[in-house]
Design a protein around this motif. Structure first.
Motif, PDB file in Angstrom:
ATOM      1  N   LEU A  90       5.000  25.519  20.688  1.00 23.58           N
ATOM      2  CA  LEU A  90       5.832  26.690  20.992  1.00 23.58           C
ATOM      3  C   LEU A  90       6.665  26.426  22.249  1.00 23.58           C
ATOM      4  CD1 LEU A  90       6.563  29.488  20.007  1.00 23.58           C
ATOM      5  CD2 LEU A  90       4.960  30.415  21.645  1.00 23.58           C
ATOM      6  N   ALA A  91       6.042  25.805  23.256  1.00 18.44           N
ATOM      7  CA  ALA A  91       6.763  25.497  24.489  1.00 18.44           C
ATOM      8  C   ALA A  91       7.971  24.611  24.173  1.00 18.44           C
ATOM      9  CB  ALA A  91       5.840  24.797  25.474  1.00 18.44           C
ATOM     10  N   LEU A  92       7.756  23.673  23.249  1.00 19.24           N
ATOM     11  CA  LEU A  92       8.839  22.779  22.855  1.00 19.24           C
ATOM     12  C   LEU A  92       9.980  23.533  22.191  1.00 19.24           C
ATOM     13  CD1 LEU A  92       7.660  19.524  21.129  1.00 19.24           C
ATOM     14  CD2 LEU A  92       9.504  19.900  22.714  1.00 19.24           C
ATOM     15  N   VAL A  93       9.602  24.409  21.262  1.00 17.51           N
ATOM     16  CA  VAL A  93      10.614  25.170  20.530  1.00 17.51           C
ATOM     17  C   VAL A  93      11.383  26.068  21.489  1.00 17.51           C
ATOM     18  CG1 VAL A  93      10.942  26.976  18.807  1.00 17.51           C
ATOM     19  CG2 VAL A  93       9.373  25.087  18.352  1.00 17.51           C
ATOM     20  N   LEU A  94      10.662  26.706  22.411  1.00 12.35           N
ATOM     21  CA  LEU A  94      11.321  27.638  23.326  1.00 12.35           C
ATOM     22  C   LEU A  94      12.115  26.910  24.408  1.00 12.35           C
ATOM     23  CD1 LEU A  94       8.657  30.454  23.687  1.00 12.35           C
ATOM     24  CD2 LEU A  94      10.632  30.317  22.172  1.00 12.35           C
ATOM     25  N   ALA A  95      11.867  25.603  24.558  1.00 13.71           N
ATOM     26  CA  ALA A  95      12.664  24.832  25.516  1.00 13.71           C
ATOM     27  C   ALA A  95      14.016  24.444  24.905  1.00 13.71           C
ATOM     28  CB  ALA A  95      11.910  23.581  25.957  1.00 13.71           C
ATOM     29  N   THR A  96      14.136  24.537  23.592  1.00 17.34           N
ATOM     30  CA  THR A  96      15.416  24.243  22.938  1.00 17.34           C
ATOM     31  C   THR A  96      16.333  25.463  23.068  1.00 17.34           C
ATOM     32  OG1 THR A  96      14.853  25.155  20.789  1.00 17.34           O
ATOM     33  CG2 THR A  96      14.142  22.895  21.199  1.00 17.34           C
ATOM     34  N   PRO A  97      17.585  25.321  22.687  1.00 13.71           N
ATOM     35  CA  PRO A  97      18.481  26.486  22.792  1.00 13.71           C
ATOM     36  C   PRO A  97      18.097  27.670  21.886  1.00 13.71           C
ATOM     37  CG  PRO A  97      19.739  24.456  22.696  1.00 13.71           C
ATOM     38  CD  PRO A  97      18.318  24.091  22.386  1.00 13.71           C
ATOM     39  N   ALA A  98      17.077  27.524  21.034  1.00 11.45           N
ATOM     40  CA  ALA A  98      16.700  28.628  20.149  1.00 11.45           C
ATOM     41  C   ALA A  98      16.220  29.833  20.975  1.00 11.45           C
ATOM     42  CB  ALA A  98      15.596  28.189  19.192  1.00 11.45           C
ATOM     43  N   ALA A  99      16.823  30.994  20.721  1.00 14.24           N
ATOM     44  CA  ALA A  99      16.419  32.201  21.441  1.00 14.24           C
ATOM     45  C   ALA A  99      15.127  32.732  20.833  1.00 14.24           C
ATOM     46  CB  ALA A  99      17.518  33.254  21.355  1.00 14.24           C
ATOM     47  N   ARG A 100      14.408  33.511  21.626  1.00 14.80           N
ATOM     48  CA  ARG A 100      13.104  33.995  21.139  1.00 14.80           C
ATOM     49  C   ARG A 100      13.252  34.888  19.911  1.00 14.80           C
ATOM     50  NH1 ARG A 100       8.773  34.127  25.965  1.00 14.80           N
ATOM     51  NH2 ARG A 100       9.527  32.240  26.945  1.00 14.80           N
ATOM     52  N   GLY A 101      14.295  35.705  19.894  1.00 18.46           N
ATOM     53  CA  GLY A 101      14.526  36.562  18.733  1.00 18.46           C
ATOM     54  C   GLY A 101      14.758  35.726  17.482  1.00 18.46           C
ATOM     55  N   GLU A 102      15.471  34.623  17.650  1.00 12.35           N
ATOM     56  CA  GLU A 102      15.745  33.738  16.509  1.00 12.35           C
ATOM     57  C   GLU A 102      14.448  33.126  15.986  1.00 12.35           C
ATOM     58  OE1 GLU A 102      20.039  32.427  18.433  1.00 12.35           O
ATOM     59  OE2 GLU A 102      18.514  30.903  18.086  1.00 12.35           O
ATOM     60  N   VAL A 103      13.586  32.717  16.908  1.00 13.91           N
ATOM     61  CA  VAL A 103      12.316  32.105  16.501  1.00 13.91           C
ATOM     62  C   VAL A 103      11.494  33.105  15.694  1.00 13.91           C
ATOM     63  CG1 VAL A 103      10.141  31.128  17.330  1.00 13.91           C
ATOM     64  CG2 VAL A 103      12.290  30.549  18.487  1.00 13.91           C
ATOM     65  N   LEU A 104      11.374  34.322  16.227  1.00 15.99           N
ATOM     66  CA  LEU A 104      10.550  35.329  15.573  1.00 15.99           C
ATOM     67  C   LEU A 104      11.119  35.704  14.207  1.00 15.99           C
ATOM     68  CD1 LEU A 104       8.020  36.411  16.845  1.00 15.99           C
ATOM     69  CD2 LEU A 104       9.242  38.480  17.457  1.00 15.99           C
ATOM     70  N   PHE A 105      12.430  35.916  14.154  1.00 17.39           N
ATOM     71  CA  PHE A 105      13.069  36.323  12.908  1.00 17.39           C
ATOM     72  C   PHE A 105      13.007  35.188  11.881  1.00 17.39           C
ATOM     73  CE2 PHE A 105      16.983  37.598  10.440  1.00 17.39           C
ATOM     74  CZ  PHE A 105      16.374  38.692   9.856  1.00 17.39           C
ATOM     75  N   GLY A 106      13.206  33.963  12.341  1.00 19.73           N
ATOM     76  CA  GLY A 106      13.124  32.817  11.438  1.00 19.73           C
ATOM     77  C   GLY A 106      11.748  32.702  10.812  1.00 19.73           C
ATOM     78  N   LYS A 107      10.728  32.881  11.630  1.00 15.19           N
ATOM     79  CA  LYS A 107       9.358  32.814  11.120  1.00 15.19           C
ATOM     80  C   LYS A 107       9.122  33.925  10.090  1.00 15.19           C
ATOM     81  CE  LYS A 107       6.993  30.537  14.931  1.00 15.19           C
ATOM     82  NZ  LYS A 107       6.173  29.612  14.124  1.00 15.19           N
ATOM     83  N   PHE A 108       9.591  35.128  10.413  1.00 15.83           N
ATOM     84  CA  PHE A 108       9.439  36.260   9.502  1.00 15.83           C
ATOM     85  C   PHE A 108      10.084  35.932   8.153  1.00 15.83           C
ATOM     86  CE2 PHE A 108      11.321  40.198   7.795  1.00 15.83           C
ATOM     87  CZ  PHE A 108      10.175  40.928   7.578  1.00 15.83           C
ATOM     88  N   LEU A 109      11.303  35.415   8.199  1.00 18.23           N
ATOM     89  CA  LEU A 109      12.010  35.102   6.952  1.00 18.23           C
ATOM     90  C   LEU A 109      11.288  34.005   6.165  1.00 18.23           C
ATOM     91  CD1 LEU A 109      15.805  35.178   7.849  1.00 18.23           C
ATOM     92  CD2 LEU A 109      14.410  36.909   6.716  1.00 18.23           C
ATOM     93  N   GLY A 110      10.756  33.011   6.887  1.00 18.77           N
ATOM     94  CA  GLY A 110      10.046  31.926   6.211  1.00 18.77           C
ATOM     95  C   GLY A 110       8.838  32.438   5.445  1.00 18.77           C
ATOM     96  N   HIS A 111       8.042  33.289   6.104  1.00 15.07           N
ATOM     97  CA  HIS A 111       6.852  33.834   5.441  1.00 15.07           C
ATOM     98  C   HIS A 111       7.249  34.770   4.303  1.00 15.07           C
ATOM     99  CE1 HIS A 111       4.613  31.942   8.503  1.00 15.07           C
ATOM    100  NE2 HIS A 111       4.939  32.773   9.468  1.00 15.07           N
ATOM    101  N   LEU A 112       8.320  35.531   4.544  1.00 14.93           N
ATOM    102  CA  LEU A 112       8.779  36.456   3.510  1.00 14.93           C
ATOM    103  C   LEU A 112       9.233  35.680   2.268  1.00 14.93           C
ATOM    104  CD1 LEU A 112       9.104  39.506   3.184  1.00 14.93           C
ATOM    105  CD2 LEU A 112      11.494  39.267   3.827  1.00 14.93           C
ATOM    106  N   ALA A 113       9.840  34.523   2.495  1.00 22.55           N
ATOM    107  CA  ALA A 113      10.289  33.709   1.357  1.00 22.55           C
ATOM    108  C   ALA A 113       9.090  33.261   0.522  1.00 22.55           C
ATOM    109  CB  ALA A 113      11.067  32.493   1.860  1.00 22.55           C
TER     110      ALA A 113
END
Lengths: 278, 304
Positions: A90-113
Motif C-alpha cells: 500500500l505504501a508503494l501504491v500511495l507513493a505513486t501519483p495515484a490519489a487515494r480516492g482513485e485507489v479506493l474507487f479502483g478497488k471497488f470497481l475491481g471487486h464489483l466486476a
C-alpha cells in the motif's frame, strides 16, 4: 484522464488477482449451484399455482441472495486494504501519483466486476435453464432481470462495507473477524430481532411504525422487499416478507435505502482511507 | 549545474503522541549523490522515509522534494520508494507487477518492462512472484522504483537479508542509477554493508542525527586508534613487552593503540626488534567501530 487510467489499472489488477486466486471461479460456482438448486428443486409447484417458474424462482432466489451475495462481496473485499498494508504494497501504491480516492474507487470497481461476472453467469445459467425447461414468460424474465440488477446493487453495498472495514482495521485477521460479525448481524440476527419484536409487540406501535423503517434500514431486507414487492401477489411469500408487503412505502424507497447505504459506506471508507498512514 | 538538493530536510521533527520519532533532523541529497542513512531498528529511518513521502505530518521542520511539498502530485512524480520487506502479490508475474506500477506512474509499460532486464530478472518476467527468491523480489522492487526515471530514490533497507554477492550487485545497480543523475537515499543497519557504495552517510540514533558526512571524514573525526598486534617468535610475551611496551594479549602477543600519524614510527621500532618478532598485524578502525562510536555518542547525549 490519467486518473481514469489509474483507476482502470487498479480495477484490472484487483480483478486479475481475484481470478488468479480462484475467487472468480468460486463465487461463480456458488451462485450457479445455488441458483440451479432453487430453480429445479423449488419450482415443483409452479404449474399448480399458475405462476411461471421464473417468477417463482426469482422470489426464492431473492431470499437466498440476501445471504449469499453479501457473503461473497465481503469475501472479495475483506483483505483489499488490510492485506496491502500487511504486505507493504500500500505504501508503494500511495507513493505513486495515484490519489487515494482513485485507489479506493479502483478497488471497488475491481471487486464489483468479479461480482458482476459471478451474478451474470450464476443467475444467467439458472435463468436460461428455467426458460429452456419451462418456457419463456416476459413477466418472469423481467423479475429475473430485476433480481440480477438489484443483487449486484446489494453486493456493491457490501463490497463498500468490506473495503471500509478493511481500511479501518488495517489487519487481515481483524477485518475478517469483524466482517463475519457484520454479516451475522446485518443478514441473520437483524431479522431474528425484528421477528422477536413483532411477536412481543403483537400489532402495537412497533409493528405499525417502527418495524417498516427498520426493515428499510437494513440493506438485505430492503433488497428483498423491493424484489418481492415487485413480484406483487404472484409468488407465495411468508414471514417478514409477507408483512413487509403491507408496508406504507412505495417499493422504490427500498432502492433509496441501498443508495444511502452505498454512499455512507463509501464516504466512511474514504474518510478513513484519507487519514491512513501506510 | 544544478546543485540545488533534490531532497532537502531542515529541522524535521515527527512525533507519535508523546513518542518523539525524529527530532530536529536536517539532511540533503543532491542529484547524483548517494546518502546512506544508518541506524538501529527504531532509530527513525522508516519514519523519515514516510515523512518524505508525505504519509506522516511533521511536528516541526520543512521537507522539500525537488522544490515541492511532500505528498503533492509534483513530489510524487519525482520520488520512487522501495519499502522494507516488500511482498508483491505472489499470484502475479514480475511483468504484471511492473506493468501495474508503470500504469500508476503514467509511464509506458513496455519501457518499464525493459527495467527487468536492467535489474537482471528478465528471464523470470513471466513467472509468478511467489516463485522468486528473496534477491529476485528485491530486484523486482528496485525495477519498480526505477520506473519513469525518478529524480529521488528512497530505498528502505534494500539489501537486508541479501547474500553478499546479491548485495554487491544491488549496489552496483544503485551506482549506475546515481551516475545517471538520480539522488539516492538508502537506509541500512550496518556501516560495513554500505561501505564504499555511498558518497555520504548520516547516522540516526533515537530520532536524532548524530553524525553526517563522508565516511573517511567521520572516521578521522572519531579518531579511533589503529591497533597494532605483535607476535613473538617464542612463547615469550614477557620479553616482548619488556622491550617494546604495549598491552599483553596472551602468552606471545602484545598490542598497541596508535594514531594514524604514529603508525610508521611504531612499526619501525617493532622492525628493529626483528630478532624476537614473528609477525605484525595492523588493524585500522573497523567501519562498525566507527558506527558504534557515533551511536555511543548519540546514546550518551540522550542520557545527559
Amino acid at each position: 484522464m490519467n486518473g481514469l487510467s489509474r483507476i482502470a489499472a487498479i480495477a484490472a489488477i484487483e480483478f486479475r488477482l481475484s481470478a488468479r486466486n480462484r475467487w472468480v471461479l468460486l463465487a461463480t460456482l456458488i451462485l450457479v449451484l445455488f441458483a440451479l438448486a432453487l430453480a429445479f428443486l423449488g419450482s415443483g409447484p409452479a404449474g399448480e399455482r399458475g405462476v411461471d417458474a421464473l417468477t417463482l424462482t426469482a422470489a426464492s432466489l431473492a431470499t437466498l441472495s440476501v445471504y449469499l451475495v453479501p457473503l461473497i462481496a465481503l469475501l472479495l473485499s475483506y483483505d483489499t486494504i488490510a492485506g496491502e498494508i500487511e504486505r507493504g504494497t500500500l505504501a508503494l501504491v500511495l507513493a505513486t501519483p495515484a490519489a487515494r480516492g482513485e485507489v479506493l474507487f479502483g478497488k471497488f470497481l475491481g471487486h464489483l466486476a468479479v461480482l458482476t461476472l459471478a451474478i451474470a453467469i450464476g443467475y444467467g445459467v439458472a435463468g436460461g435453464a428455467l426458460v429452456a425447461v419451462h418456457g419463456y414468460d416476459p413477466a418472469g424474465a423481467l423479475a429475473w432481470a430485476r433480481l440480477m440488477a438489484t443483487a449486484l446493487f446489494l453486493g456493491a453495498v457490501f463490497i463498500a462495507i468490506g473495503i471500509t472495514v478493511s481500511a479501518m482495521t488495517g489487519r487481515v485477521g481483524t477485518a475478517a473477524a469483524l466482517l463475519v460479525g457484520v454479516w451475522l448481524v446485518l443478514v441473520v440476527l437483524y431479522d431474528l430481532a425484528l421477528l422477536a419484536g413483532l411477536v412481543l409487540d403483537d400489532g402495537g406501535i412497533f409493528t405499525t411504525h417502527v418495524f417498516p423503517i427498520l426493515v428499510l434500514a437494513n440493506p438485505g431486507d430492503a433488497f428483498r422487499l423491493f424484489n418481492l414487492a415487485a413480484l406483487e401477489a404472484a409468488a407465495p411469500v411468508a414471514g417478514i416478507d409477507g408483512l413487509a408487503r403491507t408496508l406504507p412505502f412505495p417499493a422504490a424507497t427500498a432502492l433509496a435505502s441501498l443508495v444511502i447505504w452505498l454512499l455512507l459506506a463509501g464516504c466512511a471508507g474514504m474518510l478513513r482511507f484519507r487519514s491512513l498512514h501506510p | 549545474m544544478s546543485h540545488d538538493p533534490v531532497l532537502d530536510i531542515a529541522g524535521l521533527s515527527v512525533a507519535f503522541g508523546s513518542l518523539k520519532a525524529l527530532s530536529d533532523v536536517s539532511l540533503s541529497v543532491a542529484a547524483g549523490e548517494r546518502l546512506a542513512l544508518l541506524g538501529h531498528n527504531g532509530a527513525g529511518k522508516s519514519t523519515l522515509f514516510k515523512a518524505v513521502l508525505g504519509f506522516l505530518k511533521p511536528e516541526a521542520g520543512r521537507i522539500s522534494v525537488a522544490g515541492a511539498a511532500p505528498g503533492t502530485a509534483a513530489a510524487r512524480r519525482t520520488v520512487s520508494y522501495l519499502p522494507e520487506a516488500i511482498a508483491f502479490p505472489r499470484a502475479l508475474t514480475g511483468a504484471e507487477v511492473i506493468t501495474y506500477f508503470a500504469k500508476l506512474k503514467g509511464e509506458p509499460p513496455a519501457k518499464a518492462k525493459a527495467l527487468l532486464q536492467t535489474v537482471g530478472i528478465a528471464d523470470a518476467a513471466h513467472r509468478r512472484v511467489g516463485t522468486y527468491s528473496k534477491g529476485m523480489r528485491q530486484r523486482l522492487g528496485l525495477a519498480q522504483a526505477l520506473i519513469g526515471r525518478p529524480s529521488l530514490l528512497l530505498l528502505d533497507e534494500p539489501t537486508s537479508g541479501l547474500d553478499p554477492i546479491s548485495r554487491g550487485e544491488f549496489y552496483g545497480l544503485i551506482d549506475t542509477i546515481a551516475a545517471e543523475g538520480a539522488a539516492v537515499l538508502l537506509s541500512s543497519h550496518s556501516l560495513t554493508e554500505v561501505e564504499a557504495r555511498t558518497d555520504r552517510i548520516a547516522i540516526l540514533v533515537k530520532g536524532r542525527r548524530v553524525a553526517e558526512g563522508r565516511l573517511a571524514d567521520l572516521a578521522s573525526a572519531a579518531a579511533l586508534p589503529t591497533v597494532v598486534r605483535v607476535k613473538a617468535k617464542a612463547i615469550d610475551g614477557a620479553t616482548l613487552q619488556a622491550r617494546l611496551g604495549g598491552r599483553r594479549l596472551n602468552g606471545r602477543s602484545v598490542e598497541f593503540d596508535c594514531t594514524p600519524g604514529d603508525k610508521l614510527a611504531l612499526l619501525a621500532r617493532i622492525a628493529s626488534h626483528s630478532d624476537i618478532v614473528a609477525d605484525v598485524e595492523v588493524s585500522p578502525p573497523h567501519l562498525d567501530d566507527v558506527y558504534r562510536y557515533y551511536s555511543g555518542l548519540g546514546a550518551a547525549g540522550e542520557a545527559a
